[in-house]
Write an enzyme that holds these catalytic residues in place. Sequence first.
Site, short mmCIF file in Angstrom:
data_model
loop_
_atom_site.label_atom_id
_atom_site.label_comp_id
_atom_site.label_asym_id
_atom_site.label_seq_id
_atom_site.Cartn_x
_atom_site.Cartn_y
_atom_site.Cartn_z
N ARG A 119 0.82 -1.23 0.00
CA ARG A 119 0.00 0.00 0.00
C ARG A 119 0.85 1.27 0.00
NH1 ARG A 119 -3.20 -3.00 3.62
NH2 ARG A 119 -4.98 -3.87 2.53
N LYS A 141 1.31 10.91 -11.33
CA LYS A 141 0.51 9.92 -12.07
C LYS A 141 1.39 8.70 -12.32
CE LYS A 141 -3.05 12.27 -14.72
NZ LYS A 141 -3.55 12.56 -16.08
N GLU A 183 5.68 17.52 -25.43
CA GLU A 183 5.06 17.94 -24.16
C GLU A 183 5.42 19.39 -23.82
OE1 GLU A 183 2.76 16.38 -22.57
OE2 GLU A 183 3.05 14.21 -22.59
N LYS A 232 3.42 22.78 -14.45
CA LYS A 232 2.76 21.53 -14.06
C LYS A 232 2.43 21.55 -12.57
CE LYS A 232 2.55 16.60 -14.46
NZ LYS A 232 2.99 15.38 -15.11
N GLU A 242 -7.04 15.27 -10.61
CA GLU A 242 -7.71 15.56 -11.88
C GLU A 242 -9.24 15.69 -11.77
OE1 GLU A 242 -5.49 14.04 -15.33
OE2 GLU A 242 -7.44 13.41 -16.09
N ARG A 246 -6.65 20.07 -13.54
CA ARG A 246 -5.55 19.23 -14.05
C ARG A 246 -5.83 18.70 -15.45
NH1 ARG A 246 -1.68 14.98 -10.78
NH2 ARG A 246 -0.45 14.43 -12.59
N ASN A 250 -4.01 17.47 -20.19
CA ASN A 250 -4.30 16.41 -21.17
C ASN A 250 -4.47 16.96 -22.58
OD1 ASN A 250 -4.32 14.42 -19.18
ND2 ASN A 250 -6.46 14.84 -18.67
N HIS A 253 -4.03 14.80 -25.65
CA HIS A 253 -3.88 13.41 -25.20
C HIS A 253 -5.05 12.50 -25.60
CE1 HIS A 253 -0.48 15.04 -23.11
NE2 HIS A 253 -0.17 13.87 -22.58
N HIS A 257 -3.64 9.43 -27.32
CA HIS A 257 -3.74 8.08 -26.76
C HIS A 257 -4.43 7.12 -27.73
CE1 HIS A 257 -3.23 9.32 -22.24
NE2 HIS A 257 -2.12 9.41 -22.94
N HIS A 270 5.30 8.91 -27.50
CA HIS A 270 4.21 9.59 -26.79
C HIS A 270 4.13 11.06 -27.22
CE1 HIS A 270 1.32 10.41 -23.68
NE2 HIS A 270 2.08 11.39 -23.22
#
Length: 362
Positions: A119, A141, A183, A232, A242, A246, A250, A253, A257, A270
């Site tokens: 955890r 993330k 990015e 950021k 998010e 936030r 994206n 993205h 994606h 990416h």
Amino acid sequence: MKPSILVQIPQDNLKSYPIYIEKEPICNLAAKLDEQTAGRRRLVVISKKVYKLYKADFNFDKNELFILNDGENQKNIQNYLKIVEKAVSLGLSRKDAIIAIGGGVVGDLAGFVAATYMRGIELIQVPTTLLSFVDSSVGGKTGLDLPKAKNYVGAFYQPSMVFINLNFILTLDKRQILSGYGEVLKYAFIEASCKSDKSHLLIEFLSIAADRILDNNMNLLERLIKICLELKISVVTKDETEGGLRKVLNFGHTFGHALETITDFKKYTHGEAVVCGMVLAFDYALKMKMINQTYYNLAMDLIEKYGFKKVYDYKYDKAKLLHIMKYDKKANQGKITMILPNKKASVVECEIEDECKLMEQI
Ligand SMILES: NC(=O)c1ccc[n+]([C@@H]2O[C@H](COP(=O)([O-])OP(=O)(O)OC[C@H]3O[C@@H](n4cnc5c(N)ncnc54)[C@H](O)[C@@H]3O)[C@@H](O)[C@H]2O)c1
């Protein structure tokens, strides 16, 4: 050691962590990692290529290493399990640490192991690509891809510290450097949405200094990394998980994606996929009269300056791409949502009402 940036997350019990941006020899970094983990067990997850290039600088004990093959398709559940098993075999306890050394693939996957092993166990991020300097190593993330769904399994989990050593860029190939600029360009196009003063200087900076930046001028690069990370962090510290703001990160993205997924994570880096996504968003926003032609031209010029011509070759099944976009984590009850430009350096989240118009742009 004085950090270059200190990240403070108010929602996470005021958790804070340092980011060190350095130009020292890599072997000094190895000594710092030893110091941080002295007297404790550790598991080092490292990219195969980075290990080959830098093993003499790090001089790790082979037993404490998990060497991850390279490529986006390694960010998978099988490798997740193998890394967890390695942590168990080393007898790692909650007091021990995982060190991630590599690009975003290693950082995301090792980060997810750190988030979930017992955890949560300490995570030290050592990014080695431009993309991971400016983006993936910071913000918390972590996760992995399912065969047909990018980043579908994951957790928000902040590192305890981030060591960015600019010298890693010297062995990075040109395509991967440009991918990082994908990015960086994103930050330029969302800058005003990230901060309360709404100023936007990054587009100009990237435009004026393009030649020197692309020539790996280390001082400019350091400045650029700091600007991107500060943007950021200003977003992530207001919205760690998010819920709202936030989402601006994206930009590019949703479609990016989908492109990565439809090509089985093999064709695009990416950053390239994100640029394709941003171009689609600009095309659609122009069509919907959300932005004017002047801003559109400026954005396309900047994208071209950083080496991205049309990297997307329009050969894919449009209906399939739309289908993947509908299953994107950001979709809302089957409706595609996209971050779209609405003025210079500013973006908004929009639900796509007219999919036909979007299809025409693909
Ligand atoms: N967590 C986040 O917030 C976040 C943000 C953006 C992207 N990402 C993720 O990051 C990943 C992309 O990261 P990436 O662009 O770093 O790709 P990557 O991790 O696949 O690295 C790219 C390539 O560069 C090589 N490499 C790494 N460092 C090197 C060095 N110093 N010298 C020579 N070669 C080197 C790697 O071996 C690999 O082949 C994607 O999975 C993406 O989803 C995550």
